[in-house]
Scaffold this motif. Structure first.
Motif, short mmCIF file in Angstrom:
data_model
loop_
_atom_site.label_atom_id
_atom_site.label_comp_id
_atom_site.label_asym_id
_atom_site.label_seq_id
_atom_site.Cartn_x
_atom_site.Cartn_y
_atom_site.Cartn_z
N TYR A 1 0.83 -1.19 0.00
CA TYR A 1 0.00 0.00 0.00
C TYR A 1 0.87 1.25 0.00
N THR A 2 0.51 2.21 -0.84
CA THR A 2 1.23 3.47 -0.90
C THR A 2 0.28 4.62 -0.60
N LEU A 3 0.77 5.60 0.12
CA LEU A 3 -0.03 6.74 0.55
C LEU A 3 0.06 7.86 -0.47
N SER A 4 -1.08 8.29 -0.97
CA SER A 4 -1.13 9.37 -1.95
C SER A 4 -1.81 10.60 -1.34
N LEU A 5 -1.88 11.67 -2.12
CA LEU A 5 -2.58 12.86 -1.64
C LEU A 5 -4.05 12.57 -1.37
N ALA A 6 -4.65 11.74 -2.21
CA ALA A 6 -6.04 11.37 -1.98
C ALA A 6 -6.19 10.59 -0.67
N GLY A 7 -5.20 9.75 -0.36
CA GLY A 7 -5.25 9.02 0.90
C GLY A 7 -5.14 9.94 2.10
N ILE A 8 -4.28 10.95 2.00
CA ILE A 8 -4.17 11.93 3.08
C ILE A 8 -5.50 12.66 3.26
N ALA A 9 -6.17 12.98 2.15
CA ALA A 9 -7.49 13.61 2.24
C ALA A 9 -8.48 12.71 2.98
N GLY A 10 -8.39 11.40 2.75
CA GLY A 10 -9.26 10.48 3.46
C GLY A 10 -9.01 10.50 4.96
N PHE A 11 -7.74 10.59 5.35
CA PHE A 11 -7.42 10.67 6.78
C PHE A 11 -7.98 11.96 7.39
N ILE A 12 -7.85 13.07 6.67
CA ILE A 12 -8.33 14.35 7.20
C ILE A 12 -9.84 14.34 7.36
N VAL A 13 -10.54 13.79 6.37
CA VAL A 13 -12.00 13.70 6.47
C VAL A 13 -12.40 12.83 7.65
N ALA A 14 -11.62 11.78 7.91
CA ALA A 14 -11.96 10.86 9.00
C ALA A 14 -11.81 11.51 10.37
N VAL A 15 -11.04 12.60 10.47
CA VAL A 15 -10.94 13.30 11.76
C VAL A 15 -12.32 13.77 12.21
N GLY A 16 -13.12 14.25 11.26
CA GLY A 16 -14.47 14.68 11.61
C GLY A 16 -15.33 13.52 12.07
N ILE A 17 -15.16 12.34 11.45
CA ILE A 17 -15.93 11.17 11.87
C ILE A 17 -15.56 10.78 13.30
N THR A 18 -14.26 10.81 13.60
CA THR A 18 -13.81 10.49 14.95
C THR A 18 -14.34 11.51 15.96
#
Length: 570
Positions: A426-443
């Motif tokens: 698995y490689t981390l891309s800019l889109a993946g980082i965006a997914g992590f940032i969006v998940a902060v709101g879910i948490t």
């Protein structure tokens, strides 16, 4: 009176500690301590494949879509690597692979994979440097004879042959028979002496020669391996015609009969260790029903003769058939584990419906990605900072629980990303980082739901210790429902999308799963522990559970505090 199912927050916190210890134990056990970065963050290779040999000049949409699908399956077979396979201008295919040193992977996924099983009519060595004995043998050491099939009989003793060190898709396999000098054509498989001017001598088992038999004889007599490579790369390998081709090391030239078994006859392929030697890797090929009949008939009529295994007009092996083979085939030789896996991966996902050549290949600089990465991380830091600030201002002491939970979530996600990079690529891309940032709101939503339920229970006059358990029962249903919706959406998005969008869906789903882990095994147990302390259990202003934080007037504060501090409830 305590019940038998009384909560034990210490156990949950201990489990959380063990999981964190295991994750970081695995992280520090490997060489790399950082996540693998995608093409847009660290650069990589982009190759444009252009179809050739299309008579009308137009590529059908179905053929192009099938080619893209096959290449994408090969990419997925190598792991979740954030490689992107798209079309361009309605005819070209663009393959983008992140990281340096990925050219070999690009060659693999772009391989046409036109597999043919052809009888060897003639062969001759074309090695330029002769050995003292007059036979071309650059290595001077014998190499094992490749074989096909488990029921082919005993393997003959090794004979000296040209050792091949060339690599394209896999290490070239050694020829089964000792090559003769380039000036003298090898005898035909039937055992008759070859004429002075080489002409095709098909055996009785081969299909009738095609219309280009004379051209094949001329090429066999005059063309070099470099010329044959250029010629064969410019046109598809027609299985109904004779073929002149070289092995992958360009040490032996072959005149081959029309193919009797082709790539579409292959059902699947896998890489395994040879059970006899226990050290040599081989590729097991399983055929379709009709393909199995063709292969069995081929081995029946070519017993004692050579059959070339040809991939994209290059001979990767020319074993001697030692008997009729009613079952699967094994391609053996000097394979490494990676080479055998690469070859099996190409054969397993089938041949491309078109022949491609590399139109352009370029290396992408990660400079732009670095700027975008810094901007994304800055945006993420600002977002997390605002969440933390809001939690401290609104929830006060409970805001510290939010900070601790977000910190734990970040630690778990970081370790998981690194380990997933090692295990599945698995490689981390800019889109993946965006997914992590969006998940902060879910948490953060999970914390808000729990905290508000907790405050509702405290408003009703319950002590904080009992309010924690009652609020948790009511809040966890909402938390699970909300997180399951996010996980389901991420799974559907991952399955239906391609490229960087899949990276976004993957990280969003991963973060949501981590959120459930943190809330259940850390946030709730931590609040249960804090409820037993005087600072939080007493309902002081710092705890965030005072009357001013819950919309109560100051006159009700003493009564509310008295109810909280009662030792037991009826």
């Amino acid at each position: 009176m305590a019940t038998t199912n009384a909560p034990r927050p210490g156990r949950a916190l201990a489990v959380t500690g063990l999981v964190l210890l295991a994750l970081y134990g695995g992280l520090f056990a490997g060489k790399s301590k950082a996540p693998q970065l995608g093409l847009d963050l660290r650069g990589g290779t982009t190759v444009i494949l252009q179809p050739v040999g299309v008579k009308s000049g137009k590529v059908s949409k179905d053929s192009l879509a099938k080619a893209v699908d096959i290449i994408r399956q090969r990419v997925n077979g190598l792991g979740v690597a954030e490689a992107d396979v798209t079309t361009q201008a309605g005819r070209n295919i663009v393959i983008s692979v992140p990281g340096k040193g990925r050219d070999q992977v690009v060659k693999l996924v772009g391989q046409t994979a036109q597999l043919r099983f052809r009888e060897v009519l003639q062969q001759q060595a074309v090695t330029a440097t002769p050995t003292p004995s007059g036979s071309p043998n650059p290595s001077g050491s014998p190499s094992p004879t490749p074989k096909v099939g488990g029921s082919a009989g005993a393997t003959p003793k090794p004979t000296p042959s040209a050792t091949s060190n060339g690599r394209a898709l896999s290490r070239a396999l050694q020829a089964a028979a000792t090559p003769t000098p380039a000036s003298t054509p090898a005898p035909a498989p039937s055992g008759s002496a070859a004429p002075a001017a080489p002409t095709p001598t098909p055996s009785s088992s081969a299909a009738p020669p095609a219309a280009n038999a004379a051209d094949a004889a001329r090429l066999y007599a005059t063309a070099t391996c470099a010329q044959l490579l250029a010629l064969n790369a410019g046109a598809p390998d027609d299985p109904k015609r004779e073929l002149v081709a070289c092995d992958q090391a360009n040490t032996t030239k072959y005149l081959l009969a029309p193919a009797q078994v082709v790539g579409t006859d292959v059902r699947t392929a896998s890489a395994n260790l040879d059970q006899t030697s226990g050290t040599q890797w081989q590729v097991n090929v399983k055929f379709t029903g009709s393909g199995q009949s063709k292969f069995t008939n081929l081995t029946k009529v070519t017993t004692g003769k050579q059959v070339a295994i040809v991939l994209d007009a290059r001979v990767i092996s020319a074993p001697t058939i030692q008997g009729t083979i009613p079952g699967d085939a094994q391609i053996t030789g000097s394979f490494s584990q990676k080479e055998s896996s690469d070859l099996a991966n190409v054969l397993k996902y089938g041949a491309l419906p078109l022949t491609f050549r590399t139109q352009s290949a370029e290396t992408i600089s990660p400079t732009l990605g670095d700027d975008q990465l810094h901007a994304g991380l800055l945006a993420g830091a600002i977002g997390i900072g605002l969440v933390v600030l809001y939690s401290l201002l609104y929830y006060r002491g409970l805001g510290l629980v939010t900070i601790a939970s977000l910190a734990l979530s970040g630690l778990v996600i970081y370790a998981s990303t690194v380990l997933l990079g090692r295990v599945i690529g698995y490689t981390l891309s800019l889109a993946g980082i965006a997914g992590f940032i969006v998940a902060v709101g879910i948490t953060a939503d999970s914390f808000v739901v729990f905290f508000e339920r907790l405050r509702d229970e405290v408003r009703e006059g319950r002590t904080l210790r009992s309010a924690v358990e009652r609020a948790w029962v009511r809040a966890r249903r909402t938390i699970i429902s909300a997180d399951m919706v996010s996980i389901l959406a991420a799974a559907i998005l991952y399955l239906l999308s391609v490229g960087s969008v899949r990276g976004f869906a993957f990280t969003l789903g991963l973060s949501t799963i981590v959120d459930l882990f943190v809330v259940f095994l850390f946030t709730k147990p931590l609040i249960a522990v804090l409820a037993r302390t005087r600072l939080y259990g007493g309902g002081g202003a710092f705890s965030g559970l005072g009357s001013d934080r819950m919309g109560l007037d100051a006159a009700s504060e003493p009564a509310l505090r008295a109810r909280r501090t009662k030792p037991k409830e009826a």
